[in-house]
Design a protein around this motif. Structure first.
Motif, PDB file in Angstrom:
ATOM      1  N   ALA A  47       1.008  -1.208  -0.172  1.00 13.43           N
ATOM      2  CA  ALA A  47       0.113  -0.094   0.333  1.00 13.43           C
ATOM      3  C   ALA A  47       0.989   1.151  -0.082  1.00 13.43           C
ATOM      4  CB  ALA A  47      -1.126  -0.037   1.302  1.00 13.43           C
ATOM      5  N   GLN A  48       1.836   1.186   0.764  1.00 15.04           N
ATOM      6  CA  GLN A  48       2.692   2.453   1.084  1.00 15.04           C
ATOM      7  C   GLN A  48       3.671   2.759  -0.407  1.00 15.04           C
ATOM      8  OE1 GLN A  48       2.670   4.666   3.333  1.00 15.04           O
ATOM      9  NE2 GLN A  48       1.137   3.075   3.931  1.00 15.04           N
ATOM     10  N   SER A  49       4.066   1.442  -1.054  1.00 13.30           N
ATOM     11  CA  SER A  49       4.830   1.479  -2.199  1.00 13.30           C
ATOM     12  C   SER A  49       3.876   2.206  -3.072  1.00 13.30           C
ATOM     13  CB  SER A  49       5.313   0.223  -2.860  1.00 13.30           C
ATOM     14  OG  SER A  49       6.008  -0.272  -1.729  1.00 13.30           O
ATOM     15  N   LEU A  50       2.601   1.615  -3.349  1.00 15.60           N
ATOM     16  CA  LEU A  50       1.617   2.285  -4.279  1.00 15.60           C
ATOM     17  C   LEU A  50       1.398   3.549  -4.153  1.00 15.60           C
ATOM     18  CD1 LEU A  50      -1.038  -0.466  -4.663  1.00 15.60           C
ATOM     19  CD2 LEU A  50       0.345   0.767  -6.532  1.00 15.60           C
ATOM     20  N   LEU A  51       1.080   3.937  -3.017  1.00 18.29           N
ATOM     21  CA  LEU A  51       0.907   5.364  -2.726  1.00 18.29           C
ATOM     22  C   LEU A  51       2.062   6.380  -2.904  1.00 18.29           C
ATOM     23  CD1 LEU A  51      -1.383   6.592  -1.239  1.00 18.29           C
ATOM     24  CD2 LEU A  51      -0.048   6.668   0.950  1.00 18.29           C
ATOM     25  N   VAL A  52       3.414   5.972  -2.839  1.00 15.57           N
ATOM     26  CA  VAL A  52       4.660   6.791  -3.226  1.00 15.57           C
ATOM     27  C   VAL A  52       4.689   6.784  -4.607  1.00 15.57           C
ATOM     28  CG1 VAL A  52       6.773   6.763  -3.132  1.00 15.57           C
ATOM     29  CG2 VAL A  52       5.637   6.212  -1.113  1.00 15.57           C
ATOM     30  N   ALA A  53       4.392   5.552  -5.350  1.00 15.09           N
ATOM     31  CA  ALA A  53       4.428   5.469  -6.887  1.00 15.09           C
ATOM     32  C   ALA A  53       3.256   6.566  -7.474  1.00 15.09           C
ATOM     33  CB  ALA A  53       4.327   4.140  -7.235  1.00 15.09           C
ATOM     34  N   LEU A  54       2.068   6.382  -6.883  1.00 12.75           N
ATOM     35  CA  LEU A  54       0.956   7.252  -7.460  1.00 12.75           C
ATOM     36  C   LEU A  54       1.023   8.799  -7.087  1.00 12.75           C
ATOM     37  CD1 LEU A  54      -2.329   5.360  -6.339  1.00 12.75           C
ATOM     38  CD2 LEU A  54      -1.418   5.747  -8.519  1.00 12.75           C
ATOM     39  N   SER A  55       1.824   8.950  -5.961  1.00  9.76           N
ATOM     40  CA  SER A  55       2.070  10.508  -5.604  1.00  9.76           C
ATOM     41  C   SER A  55       3.050  10.996  -6.776  1.00  9.76           C
ATOM     42  CB  SER A  55       2.410  10.795  -4.362  1.00  9.76           C
ATOM     43  OG  SER A  55       3.796  10.311  -3.906  1.00  9.76           O
ATOM     44  N   LEU A  56       4.099  10.099  -7.122  1.00 13.09           N
ATOM     45  CA  LEU A  56       5.325  10.601  -7.844  1.00 13.09           C
ATOM     46  C   LEU A  56       4.699  10.885  -9.146  1.00 13.09           C
ATOM     47  CD1 LEU A  56       8.290   8.300  -6.732  1.00 13.09           C
ATOM     48  CD2 LEU A  56       7.893  10.894  -6.543  1.00 13.09           C
ATOM     49  N   ASN A  57       3.798   9.687  -9.590  1.00 13.41           N
ATOM     50  CA  ASN A  57       3.034   9.897 -10.794  1.00 13.41           C
ATOM     51  C   ASN A  57       2.186  11.067 -11.155  1.00 13.41           C
ATOM     52  OD1 ASN A  57       2.779   8.554 -13.124  1.00 13.41           O
ATOM     53  ND2 ASN A  57       1.086   7.680 -12.752  1.00 13.41           N
ATOM     54  N   PHE A  58       1.549  11.378 -10.041  1.00 12.68           N
ATOM     55  CA  PHE A  58       0.707  12.495 -10.046  1.00 12.68           C
ATOM     56  C   PHE A  58       1.524  13.980 -10.120  1.00 12.68           C
ATOM     57  CE2 PHE A  58      -1.194  15.860  -7.192  1.00 12.68           C
ATOM     58  CZ  PHE A  58      -2.178  15.988  -8.019  1.00 12.68           C
ATOM     59  N   GLU A  59       2.649  13.776  -9.361  1.00 11.67           N
ATOM     60  CA  GLU A  59       3.460  14.724  -9.567  1.00 11.67           C
ATOM     61  C   GLU A  59       3.953  15.070 -11.209  1.00 11.67           C
ATOM     62  OE1 GLU A  59       4.721  17.547  -7.702  1.00 11.67           O
ATOM     63  OE2 GLU A  59       3.053  16.707  -6.480  1.00 11.67           O
ATOM     64  N   SER A  60       4.354  14.061 -11.779  1.00 10.47           N
ATOM     65  CA  SER A  60       5.018  13.989 -13.068  1.00 10.47           C
ATOM     66  C   SER A  60       3.808  14.469 -14.088  1.00 10.47           C
ATOM     67  CB  SER A  60       5.273  12.543 -13.577  1.00 10.47           C
ATOM     68  OG  SER A  60       6.329  12.261 -12.564  1.00 10.47           O
ATOM     69  N   GLY A  61       2.488  13.914 -13.773  1.00  9.17           N
ATOM     70  CA  GLY A  61       1.399  14.338 -14.691  1.00  9.17           C
ATOM     71  C   GLY A  61       1.054  15.662 -14.755  1.00  9.17           C
ATOM     72  N   ARG A  62       1.289  16.211 -13.439  1.00  4.32           N
ATOM     73  CA  ARG A  62       1.070  17.674 -13.210  1.00  4.32           C
ATOM     74  C   ARG A  62       1.909  18.595 -14.009  1.00  4.32           C
ATOM     75  NH1 ARG A  62       0.139  19.780  -7.365  1.00  4.32           N
ATOM     76  NH2 ARG A  62       2.145  20.575  -7.961  1.00  4.32           N
ATOM     77  N   ALA A  63       3.409  18.254 -13.837  1.00  4.91           N
ATOM     78  CA  ALA A  63       4.222  19.010 -14.331  1.00  4.91           C
ATOM     79  C   ALA A  63       4.028  18.880 -16.090  1.00  4.91           C
ATOM     80  CB  ALA A  63       5.380  18.316 -14.057  1.00  4.91           C
ATOM     81  N   GLN A  64       3.719  17.655 -16.482  1.00  2.00           N
ATOM     82  CA  GLN A  64       3.725  17.466 -17.921  1.00  2.00           C
ATOM     83  C   GLN A  64       2.464  18.239 -18.511  1.00  2.00           C
ATOM     84  OE1 GLN A  64       5.696  15.831 -19.988  1.00  2.00           O
ATOM     85  NE2 GLN A  64       4.381  16.770 -21.855  1.00  2.00           N
ATOM     86  N   ASP A  65       1.285  18.366 -17.666  1.00  2.00           N
ATOM     87  CA  ASP A  65       0.270  19.211 -18.068  1.00  2.00           C
ATOM     88  C   ASP A  65       0.516  20.521 -17.990  1.00  2.00           C
ATOM     89  OD1 ASP A  65      -1.349  16.997 -18.140  1.00  2.00           O
ATOM     90  OD2 ASP A  65      -2.443  17.291 -16.276  1.00  2.00           O
ATOM     91  N   ASP A  66       1.393  20.777 -17.013  1.00  2.00           N
ATOM     92  CA  ASP A  66       1.733  22.447 -16.897  1.00  2.00           C
ATOM     93  C   ASP A  66       2.511  22.644 -18.127  1.00  2.00           C
ATOM     94  OD1 ASP A  66       1.904  24.550 -15.642  1.00  2.00           O
ATOM     95  OD2 ASP A  66       3.962  24.231 -14.630  1.00  2.00           O
ATOM     96  N   THR A  67       3.311  21.836 -18.729  1.00  2.00           N
ATOM     97  CA  THR A  67       4.200  22.066 -19.808  1.00  2.00           C
ATOM     98  C   THR A  67       3.451  22.214 -21.006  1.00  2.00           C
ATOM     99  OG1 THR A  67       5.840  21.035 -18.823  1.00  2.00           O
ATOM    100  CG2 THR A  67       6.322  21.567 -21.095  1.00  2.00           C
ATOM    101  N   GLU A  68       2.381  21.253 -21.264  1.00  2.00           N
ATOM    102  CA  GLU A  68       1.362  21.112 -22.396  1.00  2.00           C
ATOM    103  C   GLU A  68       0.676  22.558 -22.176  1.00  2.00           C
ATOM    104  OE1 GLU A  68       1.089  18.890 -24.418  1.00  2.00           O
ATOM    105  OE2 GLU A  68       1.812  16.907 -23.634  1.00  2.00           O
ATOM    106  N   ARG A  69       0.256  22.915 -21.036  1.00  2.00           N
ATOM    107  CA  ARG A  69      -0.551  24.298 -21.113  1.00  2.00           C
ATOM    108  C   ARG A  69       0.372  25.331 -21.720  1.00  2.00           C
ATOM    109  NH1 ARG A  69      -0.459  28.159 -17.697  1.00  2.00           N
ATOM    110  NH2 ARG A  69       0.869  26.929 -16.325  1.00  2.00           N
ATOM    111  N   VAL A  70       1.659  25.672 -21.345  1.00  2.00           N
ATOM    112  CA  VAL A  70       2.547  26.453 -21.545  1.00  2.00           C
ATOM    113  C   VAL A  70       2.737  26.557 -23.099  1.00  2.00           C
ATOM    114  CG1 VAL A  70       4.816  27.239 -21.535  1.00  2.00           C
ATOM    115  CG2 VAL A  70       3.751  26.779 -19.279  1.00  2.00           C
ATOM    116  N   ALA A  71       2.885  25.212 -23.701  1.00  2.00           N
ATOM    117  CA  ALA A  71       3.292  25.287 -25.212  1.00  2.00           C
ATOM    118  C   ALA A  71       1.839  25.553 -26.044  1.00  2.00           C
ATOM    119  CB  ALA A  71       3.389  23.748 -25.687  1.00  2.00           C
TER     120      ALA A  71
END
Ligand code: ADP
Length: 737
Positions: free
Chosen positions: A39-63
């Motif tokens: 559960a904790q590994s999933l949580l960490v992975a999900l939170s990292l993934n979420f962070e990446s997704g948000r950064a990618q979305d940000d970049t897409e928006r900027v472009a």
């Protein structure tokens, strides 16, 4: 009949159960830990993934935003240029063109070209360096011409492909030209605006919405046209957006300066990781706590098992009572003692497992226990209610115990000793009493048996004494019998000599002879009677009796023995105000003791004491505390040699051939039965042996002891009585040889 013991659960296969419990606990803990890790590994992975997704979305928006902004700006300027045209002689419009160039939104140069594409008029941006300063415009017209030709064909503004314009200082810039075909009314030809892509991009770079990103304009084939941004992009979060312009298209590429989200500096992840660590720590603490609890439970179970084993193996009955006097616990020994099962003994509260209220019942019939003999119930209830009111529980009671009577289920009464102590709970409150109950019936049986044996032994000892006296008796009886015989024969002779009626002298002589015969027969009878009385008296009864009476009772027999060896007997008793009080004793036994000690003294003197020195002194005097009277029998014999002293009181120890060795042991038992001891030491003048024992003063005598000053002359006996002067002239006479 022994009642059945209360049933207790049999021993459980504890090791197997414990092993199974441990295995289950290990399995549960392993499962829990595995689930937590996943559960904790999933949580960490999900939170990292979420962070990446948000950064990618940000970049897409900027472009997207950058592409829209660039297109909007270029198209706006295109429309403005189209609206202005580039008049050849209109000063107002020329000023507007100059203002457009001054705004510096990337527009660097405006050219008015004729139908022949020759330059009619040109205006550059006022900010150096101007385009085409390094390289002549004529050499860089290919793309512009193509675009303008196309614009004229379609009759609408068109952008050229970008081309590189070298600048001073070895630099250069990509430039895009906008061709606006002018209507014939305006003089025809083309209006050409040159845009520096770098300038267009720089305008965006200043805006906050694009901060944190490197913006690049690229051609569809990937060739870089212009770049803006304080720092270089990390190349992790990248987005491209196409900018479609009439006649030309390019892409804007946004590259976030942020790298891949790392585990720790990221707040969310740090939070998740921190919480996970805290969770693991809590689980570890819980596990430790669980382990400690399991250990404590095991220790408790062991202690309980030990306690149960102890209670079950104890021969002493254990009973706990609550504050209402109801039995709350009884061990097997107590159940066996009273012949009732634990279920039958426990009060209703203890059976239901409910707590009874602490108020003591005044006269609740339920408190009557089934092991109370009915005849004692009122007394026991009184005792209980005293106890409930906090009385009657002396500090010594638990230590010394209280003797009482219980009843078995078959109605048999039996004596018990109850040791009771308050039962106090963990909070220090008294919740009842705990009692240890000892069944005294076996002890009583042994005591009774020993008493009977003692009595038998004493009877035997008395008979032995009598046996020893048999020869003395025969000698003693011989005298009166011989006298009787001689008087009888004398009388017969008188009768033969004459007719009594005729001889007036004969009658008184005969009468005297017959009187002597009667006297002698009486004397013999008394000797027999005194022996008989001594042997017969056997009931063990304590009575009050004076010391002189005790001496008086034994003196005839003592003198009987003393006469043979010519021993003098002396009795010494205080007289006058110091007169002795009565003692309370078993008269028969004490007489036996006096007799034994006297006989031992006489026998000791017979062996090695000069006949003139043979003196036996019987005396009595009050002890120092005034509560006892000390009796002494002293002789003038050889005393007690050390080797004999060591075994003096051992039963059957004797130095005499005809002795039994029971005398002194019996004497000591009797002395101890009367609360004293038998002691010995040297005689009055340091010679011989003196045996001493004491008897308790009778209670009534103790009470009146102080004021009991007897009337003058009340002394029953004089001190230092000579043997011949005693009360019984027949038996006690002639101790002198
Ligand atoms: P028994 O008289 O049958 O021998 P006792 O128990 O009365 O048994 O005495 C044990 C022994 O103690 C005697 O055999 C004797 O040796 C010794 N003894 C008792 N009384 C005296 C005494 N007054 N003087 C010296 N020895 C004594």
């Amino acid at each position: 009949m022994t009642p059945p013991l209360p049933t207790t659960p049999g021993p459980t296969p504890a090791p197997r159960l414990a092993q199974r419990g441990r295995a289950r606990r290990v399995l549960l803990w392993t499962a829990l830990m595995a689930l937590l890790v996943v559960a904790q590994s999933l949580l960490v992975a999900l939170s990292l993934n979420f962070e990446s997704g948000r950064a990618q979305d940000d970049t897409e928006r900027v472009a997207t935003l950058a592409a829209a902004e660039i297109k909007r700006e270029l198209m706006r300027q295109a429309r403005e240029l189209q609206a202005l045209g580039f008049p050849l002689a209109d000063a107002e419009r020329e000023a507007a063109v100059a203002a457009l160039l001054r705004q510096r939104h990337g527009l660097e140069r405006v050219e008015r070209r004729g139908e022949d594409f020759a330059v009619r008029r040109v205006q550059d941006t006022p900010y150096p360096p101007t385009l085409f300063a390094q390289m002549p415009r004529g050499e860089l017209l290919t793309e512009t011409q193509l675009a303008c030709a196309a614009a004229r064909i379609v009759g609408a503004p068109r952008f050229s492909r970008s081309y590189f314009v070298p600048m001073p200082g070895g630099q250069g810039t990509e430039v895009v030209d906008l061709c606006v075909p002018l209507p014939a009314a305006e003089g025809g030809g083309t209006l050409v605006g040159s845009f520096s892509l770098v300038r267009v991009l720089e305008r965006l770079g200043d805006e906050r919405a694009f901060s944190g990103h490197e913006l690049t304009l690229v051609e569809p084939d990937g060739t870089r046209l212009a770049r803006v941004g304080a720092t270089r992009g990390a190349g992790v979060f990248v987005a491209r957006q196409v900018i479609d312009l009439p006649g030309f298209s390019m892409q804007v590429r946004a590259d976030g300066t942020r790298g891949r989200p790392s585990l720790v500096p990221n707040l969310t992840t740090a939070l998740v990781v921190g919480l996970s660590l805290a969770l693991f720590a809590v689980v570890a603490l819980l596990a430790r706590d669980g382990r400690r609890r399991a250990e404590a439970e095991r220790a408790l179970a062991e202690a309980l098992a030990l306690r149960r084993a102890m209670e079950d193996s104890l021969p002493t009955g254990l009973r706990a009572r609550d504050l209402r006097g109801r039995v709350t616990y009884a061990n097997p020994a107590f159940c066996a003692m009273v012949g009732l099962s634990a279920q039958q003994l426990l009060g209703p509260a203890a059976r239901d497992g409910t707590e009874g209220d602490a108020a003591p019942p005044a006269d609740d019939a339920s408190e009557v226990q089934p092991y109370w003999p009915p005849e004692y119930v009122p007394e026991y209830r009184r005792r209980l209610s005293r106890r409930l009111q906090g009385q009657g529980h002396g500090p010594n009671e638990a230590r010394e115990g209280v003797e009482t009577v219980f009843m078995r289920s078959n109605g048999e009464r039996f004596p018990v000793m109850v040791y009771e102590a308050p039962l106090v709970d963990g909070a220090g409150r008294q919740t009842g009493w705990m009692s240890a109950v000892v069944d005294l019936s076996a002890q009583r049986r042994v005591e009774e048996l020993s008493r009977q044996q003692q009595e038998r032994l004493q009877a035997s000892a008395r008979l032995a004494t009598v046996g020893e006296m048999a020869s003395l008796l025969s000698h003693e009886l011989n005298q009166p019998l011989a006298a009787i015989a001689s008087y009888a024969s004398g009388s017969l002779n008188l009768m033969d000599d004459g007719v009594p009626e005729a001889d007036p002298e004969l009658r008184p002589m005969l009468r005297q002879a017959l009187q002597r015969i009667a006297e002698q027969a009486d004397r013999a009878g008394r000797v027999i009677k005194s022996v008989h009385a001594f042997v017969r008296r056997r009931e063990q009864q304590h009575e009050s009796i004076g010391a002189e009476d005790l001496f008086e009772a034994v003196l005839p027999l003592v003198r009987l023995q003393a006469r043979k060896s010519g021993t003098r007997i002396e009795v010494r008793l205080p007289t006058g105000p110091a007169r002795l009080s009565s003692v309370r004793c078993d008269r028969t036994m004490v007489e036996q003791v006096l007799l034994n000690l006297s006989r031992n003294g006489i026998q000791a003197m017979e062996a090695g004491t000069d006949p003139a020195q043979r003196l036996l002194v019987l005396s009595a005097e009050p002890a120092e505390d005034g509560r006892r009277i000390v009796f002494t029998v002293a002789d003038q014999g050889p005393g007690i040699p050390p080797d004999v002293a060591a075994r003096l009181f051992t039963p059957f120890f004797t130095t005499r051939a005809e002795g039994m060795g029971l005398g002194l042991s019996l004497c000591r038992t009797v002395a101890e039965q009367h609360g004293g001891a038998l002691a010995y030491g040297p005689g009055p003048q340091g010679r011989g042996a003196a045996f001493r024992f004491s008897l308790p003063v009778a209670r009534a005598a103790v009470a009146e002891a102080a004021p009991a000053a007897p009337a003058p002359g009340a002394s029953p006996r004089r001190a230092g009585t000579e043997s011949g002067d005693t009360a019984d002239p027949e038996v006690l006479s002639s101790t002198r040889p």
